[in-house]
Design an enzyme around this catalytic site. Structure first.
Site, mmCIF file in Angstrom:
data_model
loop_
_atom_site.group_PDB
_atom_site.id
_atom_site.type_symbol
_atom_site.label_atom_id
_atom_site.label_comp_id
_atom_site.label_asym_id
_atom_site.label_seq_id
_atom_site.Cartn_x
_atom_site.Cartn_y
_atom_site.Cartn_z
ATOM 1 N N ASP A 189 7.756 0.489 -5.866
ATOM 2 C CA ASP A 189 6.365 0.930 -6.089
ATOM 3 C C ASP A 189 5.972 0.865 -7.558
ATOM 4 O O ASP A 189 5.224 1.710 -8.058
ATOM 5 C CB ASP A 189 6.199 2.374 -5.570
ATOM 6 C CG ASP A 189 6.540 2.465 -4.088
ATOM 7 O OD1 ASP A 189 7.150 3.480 -3.696
ATOM 8 O OD2 ASP A 189 6.227 1.522 -3.341
ATOM 9 N N THR B 184 0.857 -1.172 0.000
ATOM 10 C CA THR B 184 0.000 0.000 0.000
ATOM 11 C C THR B 184 0.900 1.230 0.000
ATOM 12 O O THR B 184 1.924 1.260 0.686
ATOM 13 C CB THR B 184 -0.949 0.036 1.219
ATOM 14 O OG1 THR B 184 -1.588 1.316 1.267
ATOM 15 C CG2 THR B 184 -0.250 -0.226 2.528
ATOM 16 N N HIS B 185 0.539 2.199 -0.857
ATOM 17 C CA HIS B 185 1.403 3.370 -1.054
ATOM 18 C C HIS B 185 0.533 4.628 -0.991
ATOM 19 O O HIS B 185 -0.528 4.675 -1.635
ATOM 20 C CB HIS B 185 2.089 3.258 -2.426
ATOM 21 C CG HIS B 185 3.040 4.368 -2.720
ATOM 22 N ND1 HIS B 185 4.305 4.437 -2.163
ATOM 23 C CD2 HIS B 185 2.908 5.468 -3.491
ATOM 24 C CE1 HIS B 185 4.902 5.535 -2.590
ATOM 25 N NE2 HIS B 185 4.089 6.177 -3.387
#
Ligand code: GRF
Length: 195
Positions: free
Chosen positions: A143, A106-107
């Site tokens: 990412d 999760t970013h």
């Protein structure tokens, strides 16, 4: 579905997942929480009597040895899904070979915008009016894996990094809980998540 969570910080995202999983109707349960340091977030697991592990880079002769040790520490809990929730290390080939396709991150930005460790600060600096949260499959990059889910968060006038990050984290927690629930049936069958 059996979930192992990896974190490095306060673990507010991990706590949200633990709270959701407390509902027997939720299709996933957290079976262990790991960190790359003795992070405060591990206390969320300890308070619930869940196993925890620490795999610190400095405890290993090199990065590859750390990567192998981390893969083994995760595998010991036989996860269907591994969730990186504020885990601030880039995993290596051993972890990716073992869990690629069922390892999500999760970013706090709308990837591909603002990758990296300072996403919230970067969005502010860029004058973004809207940012958000992303859940994606982890690949060898930073990412860069396929996006699984995103949700927008408005930037308010007067926001600083802390106020914006807190607003993002509210959305991020819910997006993570929802996405893990959606993936549970797939990973529970031992299948990988199709991007
Ligand atoms: C989250 O916003 C995560 O996306 C980012 O760092 C934050 C972790 O927060 N990498 P917490 O440790 O879950 O409170």
């Amino acid at each position: 579905a059996r979930v192992v969570v990896l974190l490095s910080g306060t673990g507010s995202l991990c706590a949200a997942l633990l709270d959701a999983a407390a509902d027997p109707a939720y299709p996933a349960q957290v079976v262990a929480v790991g960190a790359d340091r003795d992070a405060a977030g591990l206390d969320h697991a300890r308070r619930r009597g869940l196993p925890t592990f620490v795999c610190a880079v400095g405890e290993h002769p090199d990065r590859a040895a750390w990567d192998r040790a981390l893969a083994a520490a995760i595998a010991a809990h036989e996860p269907d899904l591994v969730v990186s929730a504020g885990f601030m290390k880039i995993v290596g080939p051993a972890v990716l070979d073992a869990f690629g396709g069922r390892l999500i991150n999760t970013h706090p930005a709308l990837l591909p915008a603002f990758p990296g460790a300072h996403a919230v600060r970067d969005a502010l600096a860029a004058g973004a009016r809207v940012t958000g949260s992303t859940v994606h499959l982890v690949d060898a990059g930073v990412d860069t894996g396929p996006v699984l889910a995103q949700r927008e968060v408005p930037v308010e006038a007067g926001d600083d990094e802390a106020s914006l990050h807190e607003r993002i984290k509210i959305v991020e927690r819910q997006l993570l809980v929802d996405t893990v629930a959606q993936l549970a049936p797939t990973v529970r069958e031992g299948r990988k998540v199709l991007s």
